[in-house]
Design a protein around this motif. Structure first.
Motif, mmCIF file in Angstrom:
data_model
loop_
_atom_site.group_PDB
_atom_site.id
_atom_site.type_symbol
_atom_site.label_atom_id
_atom_site.label_comp_id
_atom_site.label_asym_id
_atom_site.label_seq_id
_atom_site.Cartn_x
_atom_site.Cartn_y
_atom_site.Cartn_z
ATOM 1 N N ARG A 197 0.823 -1.214 0.000
ATOM 2 C CA ARG A 197 0.000 0.000 0.000
ATOM 3 C C ARG A 197 0.854 1.259 0.000
ATOM 4 O O ARG A 197 0.499 2.267 -0.640
ATOM 5 C CB ARG A 197 -0.919 -0.007 1.223
ATOM 6 N N LEU A 198 1.977 1.221 0.704
ATOM 7 C CA LEU A 198 2.848 2.393 0.709
ATOM 8 C C LEU A 198 3.469 2.633 -0.658
ATOM 9 O O LEU A 198 3.609 3.787 -1.100
ATOM 10 C CB LEU A 198 3.941 2.219 1.768
ATOM 11 N N LEU A 199 3.852 1.561 -1.346
ATOM 12 C CA LEU A 199 4.439 1.708 -2.672
ATOM 13 C C LEU A 199 3.414 2.164 -3.707
ATOM 14 O O LEU A 199 3.795 2.677 -4.760
ATOM 15 C CB LEU A 199 5.069 0.387 -3.119
ATOM 16 N N ALA A 200 2.127 1.955 -3.423
ATOM 17 C CA ALA A 200 1.096 2.380 -4.367
ATOM 18 C C ALA A 200 1.045 3.894 -4.505
ATOM 19 O O ALA A 200 0.574 4.408 -5.531
ATOM 20 C CB ALA A 200 -0.266 1.844 -3.922
ATOM 21 N N PHE A 201 1.530 4.634 -3.495
ATOM 22 C CA PHE A 201 1.529 6.092 -3.571
ATOM 23 C C PHE A 201 2.717 6.627 -4.366
ATOM 24 O O PHE A 201 2.756 7.811 -4.687
ATOM 25 C CB PHE A 201 1.557 6.696 -2.165
ATOM 26 N N LEU A 202 3.693 5.761 -4.672
ATOM 27 C CA LEU A 202 4.874 6.201 -5.399
ATOM 28 C C LEU A 202 4.689 5.978 -6.902
ATOM 29 O O LEU A 202 3.995 5.044 -7.313
ATOM 30 C CB LEU A 202 6.108 5.439 -4.918
ATOM 31 N N PRO A 203 5.300 6.813 -7.728
ATOM 32 C CA PRO A 203 5.165 6.652 -9.197
ATOM 33 C C PRO A 203 6.072 5.546 -9.722
ATOM 34 O O PRO A 203 6.966 5.764 -10.542
ATOM 35 C CB PRO A 203 5.574 8.023 -9.727
ATOM 36 N N CYS A 204 5.890 4.346 -9.223
ATOM 37 C CA CYS A 204 6.691 3.222 -9.681
ATOM 38 C C CYS A 204 5.823 1.976 -9.711
ATOM 39 O O CYS A 204 4.750 1.932 -9.099
ATOM 40 C CB CYS A 204 7.915 3.005 -8.781
ATOM 41 N N LYS A 205 6.286 0.979 -10.393
ATOM 42 C CA LYS A 205 5.543 -0.257 -10.520
ATOM 43 C C LYS A 205 5.621 -1.057 -9.227
ATOM 44 O O LYS A 205 6.700 -1.223 -8.646
ATOM 45 C CB LYS A 205 6.108 -1.076 -11.684
ATOM 46 N N THR A 206 4.474 -1.501 -8.758
ATOM 47 C CA THR A 206 4.457 -2.293 -7.526
ATOM 48 C C THR A 206 5.044 -3.675 -7.768
ATOM 49 O O THR A 206 4.975 -4.213 -8.877
ATOM 50 C CB THR A 206 3.015 -2.440 -7.009
ATOM 51 N N VAL A 207 5.626 -4.246 -6.743
ATOM 52 C CA VAL A 207 6.307 -5.527 -6.820
ATOM 53 C C VAL A 207 5.594 -6.510 -5.912
ATOM 54 O O VAL A 207 5.216 -6.181 -4.788
ATOM 55 C CB VAL A 207 7.789 -5.386 -6.404
ATOM 56 N N ASP A 208 5.419 -7.726 -6.405
ATOM 57 C CA ASP A 208 4.873 -8.802 -5.590
ATOM 58 C C ASP A 208 6.027 -9.432 -4.815
ATOM 59 O O ASP A 208 6.762 -10.269 -5.325
ATOM 60 C CB ASP A 208 4.167 -9.834 -6.463
ATOM 61 N N PHE A 209 6.196 -9.018 -3.567
ATOM 62 C CA PHE A 209 7.337 -9.460 -2.785
ATOM 63 C C PHE A 209 7.248 -10.933 -2.387
ATOM 64 O O PHE A 209 8.268 -11.533 -2.043
ATOM 65 C CB PHE A 209 7.464 -8.615 -1.514
ATOM 66 N N MET A 210 6.073 -11.515 -2.428
ATOM 67 C CA MET A 210 5.903 -12.893 -1.991
ATOM 68 C C MET A 210 6.114 -13.901 -3.108
ATOM 69 O O MET A 210 5.972 -15.109 -2.885
ATOM 70 C CB MET A 210 4.500 -13.078 -1.395
ATOM 71 N N GLN A 211 6.460 -13.433 -4.304
ATOM 72 C CA GLN A 211 6.679 -14.328 -5.437
ATOM 73 C C GLN A 211 7.990 -13.950 -6.131
ATOM 74 O O GLN A 211 8.501 -12.845 -5.969
ATOM 75 C CB GLN A 211 5.510 -14.236 -6.442
ATOM 76 N N GLY A 212 8.497 -14.890 -6.910
ATOM 77 C CA GLY A 212 9.686 -14.615 -7.698
ATOM 78 C C GLY A 212 10.942 -14.472 -6.858
ATOM 79 O O GLY A 212 11.064 -15.005 -5.752
ATOM 80 N N VAL A 213 11.894 -13.708 -7.403
ATOM 81 C CA VAL A 213 13.178 -13.510 -6.727
ATOM 82 C C VAL A 213 13.031 -12.790 -5.383
ATOM 83 O O VAL A 213 13.710 -13.148 -4.413
ATOM 84 C CB VAL A 213 14.146 -12.748 -7.657
ATOM 85 N N PRO A 214 12.161 -11.757 -5.257
ATOM 86 C CA PRO A 214 12.027 -11.114 -3.941
ATOM 87 C C PRO A 214 11.614 -12.071 -2.833
ATOM 88 O O PRO A 214 11.962 -11.854 -1.666
ATOM 89 C CB PRO A 214 10.951 -10.048 -4.178
#
Length: 286
Positions: free
Chosen positions: A132-149
């Motif tokens: 939710r915090l990253l949604a306020f930034l002008p950047c693409k959100t990342v799914d931290f629970m999947q993939g490399v993150p």
């Protein structure tokens, strides 16, 4: 008055160990022998000896290769990072005067797995606090629970849960070291990094080896957190040996399961044996 003699004959005391030995044989030795038999056979009923066929097919399995790669990477990065963070915390604890530090450091390891998994999901999952915090930034959100993150997040969880316990072990070992070497060294130089790498770490060799063994055991306990977060379908970066063994267990493929377990035990046992031999060597501080 004569002194009272022992109520038990020495041979009677030996027989009191029989229940424990029977329990070890029933629940550990017999399953171990049976597992070794399955590793060299082709089935459960009317099994026949197939030699190293299970190990050959195991090494050719892409899922097993992925599980081994992820596990070794987690071991290499996770244990080194855990020891580095724990050593840094232990140095702070030894030089500080806060009596509450040991109790606070042990809190993550006593939190129940479902509670930790729920909090981790609320923090990093989709719709969680960070998302939710990253949604306020002008950047693409990342799914931290999947993939490399997801791999690095699980590594962070591993460090958070175990750094406190390991740092307490290191703090106790540092406190019992003689202070003469440290005092004499600091009279000649003031580099904390050189003191830690050249003076402190060699003296903590046996303690560090014990911490490595503890870190390896706690890694296998981390599977509970992985299963609470992802179930039996983790991301590819978090597909570990435990997932592979669980998969074969549910499919009743005991020969391949036993071969994977036996191979894992042999490799870890060999690494620990080498480390034990190296840890017993005497080190003379120059």
């Amino acid at each position: 008055m004569k002194s009272a003699k022992s109520a038990f004959h020495p041979r009677t005391k030996d027989w009191m160990l029989l229940p424990s030995l029977c329990g070890i044989g029933l629940f550990y030795l017999i399953p171990l022998v049976q597992s070794i038999f399955y590793a060299f056979s082709d089935g459960l009923y009317a099994a026949r000896f197939v030699g190293g066929y299970n190990f050959r097919t195991l090494c050719e399995d892409p899922l097993f290769q992925r599980a081994v790669t992820n596990t070794l990477l987690f071991f290499l990065v996770g244990i080194l990072a855990l020891l580095a963070v724990s050593l840094y915390i232990s140095l702070i604890c030894v030089n500080g005067k806060f009596v509450w530090q040991p109790w606070a450091l042990l809190l993550p390891i006593v939190v129940p797995v479902p509670c930790f998994a729920s909090g981790w999901q609320l923090m990093w999952g989709n719709g969680g606090l960070v998302h939710r915090l990253l949604a306020f930034l002008p950047c693409k959100t990342v799914d931290f629970m999947q993939g490399v993150p997801a791999f690095w997040l699980m590594l962070l969880l591993y460090i958070i849960k175990n750094a406190g316990y390991i740092s307490i072990l290191l703090s106790g070992a540092i406190r019992v070291l003689p202070t003469e070497i440290q005092d004499s060294y600091r009279l000649d130089g003031n580099s904390e990094w050189v003191y830690v790498t050249r003076i402190l770490l060699p003296q903590l060799r046996s303690t560090l080896f014990f911490c490595v063994i503890t870190a390896v055991m706690n890694y296998f306990l981390l599977f509970r957190d992985m299963y609470a977060l992802y179930g039996s379908a983790p991301p590819d970066t978090l597909y570990m040996l435990q997932h592979y063994m669980n998969r074969n267990f549910y499919r009743l493929n005991f020969p391949k399961l036993s071969a994977a377990a036996l191979l894992t035990c042999l490799v870890i046992g060999a690494i620990l044996a080498v480390g034990f031999c190296l840890g017993r060597r005497k080190y003379d501080v120059q």
